[in-house]
Design an enzyme around this catalytic site. Sequence first.
Site, mmCIF file in Angstrom:
data_model
loop_
_atom_site.group_PDB
_atom_site.id
_atom_site.type_symbol
_atom_site.label_atom_id
_atom_site.label_comp_id
_atom_site.label_asym_id
_atom_site.label_seq_id
_atom_site.Cartn_x
_atom_site.Cartn_y
_atom_site.Cartn_z
ATOM 1 C CG ASP A 100 -45.172 -9.581 -10.681
ATOM 2 O OD1 ASP A 100 -45.057 -9.770 -11.819
ATOM 3 O OD2 ASP A 100 -44.448 -9.624 -9.904
ATOM 4 C CG HIS B 119 -47.075 -4.914 -8.796
ATOM 5 N ND1 HIS B 119 -45.830 -4.397 -8.431
ATOM 6 C CD2 HIS B 119 -47.244 -6.382 -8.217
ATOM 7 C CE1 HIS B 119 -45.126 -5.283 -7.606
ATOM 8 N NE2 HIS B 119 -45.914 -6.561 -7.468
#
Length: 710
Positions: free
Chosen positions: A87, A239
């Site tokens: 992400d 992430h």
Amino acid sequence: MARHIARRDPRAHWVLLVLALFLLLAALSLNGLVSGLGGGSGQRHDADAAATGVPRQVNTGGPVLRLDRDEPVSRAVPDRTIALTFDDGPDPEWTPQVLDVLRRHGARATFFVVGSRVNENPELTRRILAEGHELGSHTYTHADLGTAPAWRRDVELSLTRKAIAGATGWEVTLLRPPYSSRPGELTGAQYAALRAAAGTGHVSVLSDLDTKDWQRPGVDAIVKAATPARGRGAVVLLHDGGGDRSETVAALDRMLPDLTRQGYRFTTVSEGVDAPASMVKASVGSRASGTALRWTQTGARWTAGGMDLLLGIALVLGVARLAVQVVCAQRHVRRVRRPGPPRPAVGEPVSVIVPAYNEAANIAATVRSLVASAYPALEVIVVDDGSSDGTADIVERMRLRGVRVIRQANAGKPAALNTGIRAARANLLVLVDGDTVFQPDTVHRLVQGFADPTVGAISGNTKVANRRRLLGRWQHLEYVIGFNLDRRMYDVLECMPTIPGAIGAFRREVLLAVGGVPSDTLAEDTDLTMKVLRAGWRVVYEESAIAWTEAPSTLRQLWRQRYRWCYGTMQAMWKHRHALREPGAGGKLGRRGLPYLTVFQIVLPLAAPAVDVYAVYGLLFLPWSNLVLAWAGLLLLQGLTAAYALRLDRERYGPLWSLPFQQLVYRQLMYLVVVQSVVTALVGNRLRWQRMVRTGEAAALIGVQGRAPS
């Protein structure tokens, strides 16, 4: 005074200005929304809202959700299968490192990208696809879909699709909402947002394992959190943007070979759940819209950078201006206190010329103050320029010794002054506005500078008499801080551009040599002063020669007066632009005075509306504490400057309380005056003389003896 036929004033420029400022605010706001985005996952909501409105089969099901049907459908990846998801990217520092690790270990993954970061890094987004990975949406600005209004959710998802389409030529259908994690932690608000997103073709992807790597718990903790229990499959949340992701990269490099040896395979979300490819070819319109969006965002970033640069330059120039003003003021003070070898006092005859057009409210006080001057040889010439209010009759009825009245048809202030110059008997001439009151010692102090044979003209110290109201106080501060500090600086730098019409002294020979008072600009006082300098004479400032004048008492009158001043000053600057190449006093005007006027009287005021828009942007997107500190710091600096200027002028500090309000209202009015003046000059309109309506308030407050108002 003189009446010029004028075409209709331009009005469209105000519409254009408002539109430009609106677009500037929109660009800055867009940049504020997409810059400085954080990252992370997990709940931003109250725990008691977690399961409200979320079906049980969703809370207990797999992380891949189809919500476009009556009954939600969830799917999970099979055992020994890991769908790595990343992400908050693409990030120019960390995404390439993640891609390098994935390529080195032959793994594929799904990247949920932020639309604004796609626009910042389109090549990196294309690399993700080129290396066999999958893209999904993570909204355009990392917005919390569970708390955003419906229109904001739609915009976030639509812009992200367009951004990806413009960068890659493909549209995405997978969506991971920011601040989400596992299905069991889905809130009712988030579920409702995902149901709405399903209506636009989005398939929601949550996670089985949330590594919380955004908290930087350490490489070991990330590896442990990303490892499924007992050989099960999982969608793993990691992430690649939104902060320092060095631990994520290190953990990925360790876990990929370890889990591969345990029989795990790494694939995309779509392949992991055995679904068709999630990305579809974008239409030409979507790609064009995405490209336009990227250009818009890039333009917004450049605009914000340009504004940062502009503010930096303005701040440096403002501080430099203040430093020069203070240094020059100190030198001027030392010069006044230690003037050098004494010169003989000037006592030769002086002719005071008062041009008057409809000055019935003030003319009696003006003439009485001149006659009461403590100067031995003085004549007063009042030139009535076709007044319709009985100005000349008032002076004649006074029957004061040494006062002459000359009547002429209305021809304008310069013509009235030239009439008085021709009629004057003395070689030293003092030019005075018809609304100005002198102190008894003003004329004497004003002409003493003529003891120096190189001095051709002398500026006096103009003060605002009607300062009891707020508008008067603001103008009082402007006169003391802006005009008089500047005049001290001009005096030291020998480039005085303006002797105010309210009080100025000239040698008769100088006025005759330069052709008298010019009439081809609206700022005849500035034009005349520049002509005197270019003729090789010195122009100095005498701070102790005080004249009290009536300032505009309404905003409308103030606008008209300053509009004429500003427009006329620009006319004079253009007329005398060749002083840049001249030697002597004219060259000092051209290379010191004119650049100073250009920067601080035209360029920076023109940029001021944009600075105010930047302040609004700051209120919306910057920490208020920083803004308050910055504003307080600037206000303190301005307050200290004002206090210093008031001290130099021997004025009370009382009006300082109105300074903050001056910055909020008066300053903007002055900047808009400059905008109007520049537009008028550019479109070629000729501005007519804007005469101020006199009330006589100054004369009533000061009186003949020139006492300062309270």
